[in-house]
Design a protein around this motif. Structure first.
Motif, PDB file in Angstrom:
ATOM      1  N   PHE A 146     -55.182 -29.083 -18.626  1.00  0.00           N
ATOM      2  CA  PHE A 146     -54.001 -29.954 -18.550  1.00  0.00           C
ATOM      3  C   PHE A 146     -52.778 -29.110 -18.184  1.00  0.00           C
ATOM      4  O   PHE A 146     -51.971 -29.496 -17.336  1.00  0.00           O
ATOM      5  CB  PHE A 146     -53.801 -30.657 -19.897  1.00  0.00           C
ATOM      6  N   TYR A 147     -52.677 -27.932 -18.801  1.00  0.00           N
ATOM      7  CA  TYR A 147     -51.554 -27.031 -18.503  1.00  0.00           C
ATOM      8  C   TYR A 147     -51.551 -26.659 -17.010  1.00  0.00           C
ATOM      9  O   TYR A 147     -50.506 -26.700 -16.349  1.00  0.00           O
ATOM     10  CB  TYR A 147     -51.651 -25.772 -19.360  1.00  0.00           C
ATOM     11  N   ALA A 148     -52.721 -26.294 -16.497  1.00  0.00           N
ATOM     12  CA  ALA A 148     -52.820 -25.884 -15.083  1.00  0.00           C
ATOM     13  C   ALA A 148     -52.368 -27.022 -14.166  1.00  0.00           C
ATOM     14  O   ALA A 148     -51.621 -26.797 -13.199  1.00  0.00           O
ATOM     15  CB  ALA A 148     -54.256 -25.482 -14.765  1.00  0.00           C
ATOM     16  N   ALA A 149     -52.807 -28.241 -14.475  1.00  0.00           N
ATOM     17  CA  ALA A 149     -52.442 -29.381 -13.621  1.00  0.00           C
ATOM     18  C   ALA A 149     -50.939 -29.667 -13.709  1.00  0.00           C
ATOM     19  O   ALA A 149     -50.296 -29.975 -12.693  1.00  0.00           O
ATOM     20  CB  ALA A 149     -53.246 -30.610 -14.037  1.00  0.00           C
ATOM     21  N   LEU A 150     -50.385 -29.575 -14.928  1.00  0.00           N
ATOM     22  CA  LEU A 150     -48.938 -29.806 -15.080  1.00  0.00           C
ATOM     23  C   LEU A 150     -48.139 -28.764 -14.303  1.00  0.00           C
ATOM     24  O   LEU A 150     -47.156 -29.089 -13.633  1.00  0.00           O
ATOM     25  CB  LEU A 150     -48.550 -29.770 -16.564  1.00  0.00           C
ATOM     26  N   LYS A 151     -48.556 -27.507 -14.386  1.00  0.00           N
ATOM     27  CA  LYS A 151     -47.837 -26.439 -13.667  1.00  0.00           C
ATOM     28  C   LYS A 151     -47.952 -26.654 -12.159  1.00  0.00           C
ATOM     29  O   LYS A 151     -46.976 -26.458 -11.417  1.00  0.00           O
ATOM     30  CB  LYS A 151     -48.391 -25.057 -14.044  1.00  0.00           C
ATOM     31  N   ALA A 152     -49.147 -27.026 -11.705  1.00  0.00           N
ATOM     32  CA  ALA A 152     -49.334 -27.259 -10.257  1.00  0.00           C
ATOM     33  C   ALA A 152     -48.444 -28.418  -9.801  1.00  0.00           C
ATOM     34  O   ALA A 152     -47.798 -28.342  -8.745  1.00  0.00           O
ATOM     35  CB  ALA A 152     -50.799 -27.562  -9.969  1.00  0.00           C
ATOM     36  N   ALA A 153     -48.396 -29.481 -10.614  1.00  0.00           N
ATOM     37  CA  ALA A 153     -47.538 -30.630 -10.270  1.00  0.00           C
ATOM     38  C   ALA A 153     -46.077 -30.198 -10.224  1.00  0.00           C
ATOM     39  O   ALA A 153     -45.327 -30.569  -9.311  1.00  0.00           O
ATOM     40  CB  ALA A 153     -47.733 -31.747 -11.290  1.00  0.00           C
ATOM     41  N   GLU A 154     -45.690 -29.393 -11.194  1.00  0.00           N
ATOM     42  CA  GLU A 154     -44.301 -28.917 -11.272  1.00  0.00           C
ATOM     43  C   GLU A 154     -43.939 -28.095 -10.023  1.00  0.00           C
ATOM     44  O   GLU A 154     -42.875 -28.295  -9.423  1.00  0.00           O
ATOM     45  CB  GLU A 154     -44.163 -28.058 -12.532  1.00  0.00           C
ATOM     46  N   ILE A 155     -44.825 -27.201  -9.641  1.00  0.00           N
ATOM     47  CA  ILE A 155     -44.565 -26.354  -8.464  1.00  0.00           C
ATOM     48  C   ILE A 155     -44.499 -27.208  -7.199  1.00  0.00           C
ATOM     49  O   ILE A 155     -43.602 -27.055  -6.363  1.00  0.00           O
ATOM     50  CB  ILE A 155     -45.652 -25.258  -8.341  1.00  0.00           C
ATOM     51  N   LEU A 156     -45.457 -28.132  -7.059  1.00  0.00           N
ATOM     52  CA  LEU A 156     -45.472 -28.984  -5.861  1.00  0.00           C
ATOM     53  C   LEU A 156     -44.228 -29.880  -5.818  1.00  0.00           C
ATOM     54  O   LEU A 156     -43.644 -30.099  -4.752  1.00  0.00           O
ATOM     55  CB  LEU A 156     -46.741 -29.850  -5.850  1.00  0.00           C
ATOM     56  N   HIS A 157     -43.813 -30.381  -6.975  1.00  0.00           N
ATOM     57  CA  HIS A 157     -42.635 -31.255  -7.021  1.00  0.00           C
ATOM     58  C   HIS A 157     -41.373 -30.476  -6.635  1.00  0.00           C
ATOM     59  O   HIS A 157     -40.493 -31.003  -5.941  1.00  0.00           O
ATOM     60  CB  HIS A 157     -42.485 -31.850  -8.421  1.00  0.00           C
ATOM     61  N   GLU A 158     -41.298 -29.225  -7.092  1.00  0.00           N
ATOM     62  CA  GLU A 158     -40.131 -28.399  -6.719  1.00  0.00           C
ATOM     63  C   GLU A 158     -40.137 -28.092  -5.226  1.00  0.00           C
ATOM     64  O   GLU A 158     -39.101 -28.096  -4.571  1.00  0.00           O
ATOM     65  CB  GLU A 158     -40.149 -27.096  -7.515  1.00  0.00           C
ATOM     66  N   LYS A 159     -41.331 -27.855  -4.705  1.00  0.00           N
ATOM     67  CA  LYS A 159     -41.471 -27.513  -3.290  1.00  0.00           C
ATOM     68  C   LYS A 159     -41.230 -28.726  -2.395  1.00  0.00           C
ATOM     69  O   LYS A 159     -40.614 -28.618  -1.334  1.00  0.00           O
ATOM     70  CB  LYS A 159     -42.918 -27.033  -3.085  1.00  0.00           C
ATOM     71  N   TYR A 160     -41.752 -29.870  -2.815  1.00  0.00           N
ATOM     72  CA  TYR A 160     -41.666 -31.101  -2.005  1.00  0.00           C
ATOM     73  C   TYR A 160     -41.172 -32.239  -2.905  1.00  0.00           C
ATOM     74  O   TYR A 160     -41.975 -33.018  -3.429  1.00  0.00           O
ATOM     75  CB  TYR A 160     -43.041 -31.470  -1.433  1.00  0.00           C
ATOM     76  N   PRO A 161     -39.860 -32.366  -3.101  1.00  0.00           N
ATOM     77  CA  PRO A 161     -39.351 -33.364  -4.060  1.00  0.00           C
ATOM     78  C   PRO A 161     -39.748 -34.804  -3.739  1.00  0.00           C
ATOM     79  O   PRO A 161     -39.773 -35.644  -4.627  1.00  0.00           O
ATOM     80  CB  PRO A 161     -37.829 -33.190  -3.969  1.00  0.00           C
ATOM     81  N   LYS A 162     -40.067 -35.103  -2.476  1.00  0.00           N
ATOM     82  CA  LYS A 162     -40.419 -36.492  -2.132  1.00  0.00           C
ATOM     83  C   LYS A 162     -41.918 -36.756  -2.207  1.00  0.00           C
ATOM     84  O   LYS A 162     -42.371 -37.869  -1.931  1.00  0.00           O
ATOM     85  CB  LYS A 162     -39.912 -36.803  -0.717  1.00  0.00           C
TER      86      LYS A 162
END
Lengths: 91, 349
Positions: free
Chosen positions: B215-231
């Motif tokens: 769950f931690y890995a998925a949350l971090k990946a989502a966080e990184i992707l969201h920062e990289k591509y906000p839309k």
């Protein structure tokens, strides 16, 4: 796609809108009522009039990326592949 | 009192009295309420479910005003699994124009980010072409599947070998390494399919199947992707109602992940930049469907009430009050769908 589920889903996915807000937003942009959004007869006609793609493809009606250009404009929404297309062809 | 034909969690049909159904509905909701420390269903909601089971209709549906969107997991593998020789493009067109799908999802048959990494150069042009010819929003989806990063499938010592030997610190270190590999793969695949493929979003499916570290890995990946591509749209579907504490100490944003229930999971997903959350409530096969349905709705309702983002509950084989069978019976699937959408006021399934 038979009604307006794809349009409402776009607002959920890319704006994080919850269902009632997403339906109201889409209905407003389409000039329709919220109940219209779930009616396949009304939406088939409206989608054809707005040229935003229909589930049973008809000649001359926007398909694929053409329809998404129009959806992006209608919903005032950045659609990733539409933006990429614009950039690729220098629009 | 009439007899009600219901089913067990494994799909077997059983005749129940109305008293038995009522009792199971009450026990099911109480089980969820006790576990997650959330309110049980109200007497009106229990009465609504009772009425749903009294109905003789084979298939039921939601009220017009409560129609919601459908998203999918592993969409382009569904037809492939039936061994029908249809390409991924053709499958997407079938879902969009024959089945009227609200959303589409391009996937690799080996539905894990680690496996997808090896074929991303093939699925990227597939996505590029798919977005030209389809209209509905399209995801690229896969599972975080942290287990693939440990021996014998991956490079890291297997925590499940270390824990029984009481080598807890080494097991936690192994999880930390697996997490790093998994984040790297999820961010790589997500970036490639969004930035170069043109998809609308990424779907993390069956998240936390390996517990809190996953769950931690998925949350971090989502966080990184969201920062990289906000839309970018990000959907995160879970694997079960409870985050297993395999690591037991790992935290995200100061919150210990082990033991979280859906109404707590969704808050962390919001923080990470997830735009659609999918709670998954596992079926208990030796309990009746009324028991399972009331239990699932109790967890999901609390999640939907806590959420600021759309909630698409997982309803399918073995989750969301649907029996654990490959081809869920329509009576059970439609009742579970209607009840979840109407009681939990869901945004989608």
């Amino acid at each position: 796609m038979r009604t307006a589920g794809d349009l409402v889903a776009r607002m959920q996915l890319n704006r994080g809108m919850r269902i009632d807000a997403a339906k109201s937003y889409v209905a407003d942009k389409l000039g329709a009522s919220v109940p219209d959004l779930a009616d396949s007869v009304t939406m088939a006609e409206l989608r054809e009039d707005l040229d935003i793609g229909v589930v049973c493809e008809a000649p001359g009606v926007a398909k694929g990326i053409d329809a998404k250009f129009k959806i992006a404009k209608l919903l005032e929404l950045d659609i990733n592949c539409v933006s990429m297309f614009r950039e690729r062809v220098g629009l | 009192m009439g007899k009600i034909v219901a089913r067990m969690g494994d799909g077997d049909r059983v005749d129940m009295t109305e008293t038995e159904v009522q009792q199971d509905l009450e026990e099911g909701t109480q089980d969820a309420a006790d576990r997650a420390k959330i309110p049980p269903l109200t007497s009106d909601e229990i009465a609504y479910l009772m009425e749903l089971y009294r109905r003789k209709d084979r298939v039921v549906g939601v009220e017009d005003s409560k129609a919601c969107c459908l998203s999918y997991d592993n969409q382009t593998s569904k037809i492939e699994r039936a061994h029908i020789p249809v390409s991924k493009f053709q499958q997407l067109a079938l879902f969009e124009r024959c089945l009227g799908a609200d959303t589409l999802e391009l996937t690799h048959i080996d539905y894990s980010f680690k496996q997808v990494k090896h074929v991303v150069m093939y699925d990227k042009p597939n996505m590029e072409q798919a977005v030209l010819s389809t209209i509905a929003p399209i995801f690229y989806g896969a599972m975080p599947n942290l287990g693939l990063y440990s021996v014998p499938d991956g490079p890291v010592p297997n925590p499940m070998d270390l824990i029984p030997m009481d080598r807890i610190d080494e097991a936690r270190e192994a999880y930390a390494q697996m997490v790093e590999y998994a984040i790297s793969d999820m961010v790589y695949v997500g970036s490639q399919l969004y930035e170069f493929g043109g998809c609308d979003g990424i779907n993390f499916d069956t998240t936390a199947a390996s517990g809190d570290a996953e769950f931690y890995a998925a949350l971090k990946a989502a966080e990184i992707l969201h920062e990289k591509y906000p839309k970018m749209g990000i959907e995160m579907g879970m694997s079960g109602e409870f985050i297993l504490g395999m690591h037991a100490e790992i935290e995200y944003d100061g919150v210990r992940l082990a033991g979280l229930y859906p109404h707590e999971q969704v808050k962390l997903c919001e923080k990470a930049g997830v735009t659609i959350f999918g709670p998954a409530i596992n079926i208990v096969t030796n309990q009746s469907l009324p028991w399972n349905l009331a239990r699932s709705i109790t967890f999901t309702k609390a999640c939907s009430e806590a959420s600021n983002i759309p909630v698409h509950a997982n309803l399918g084989m073995g989750v969301g009050g649907v029996p654990l069978v490959l081809h869920p019976p329509l009576d059970a699937l439609s009742r579970a769908s209607k009840a979840h959408v109407e009681i939990c006021r869901l945004d989608g399934l």
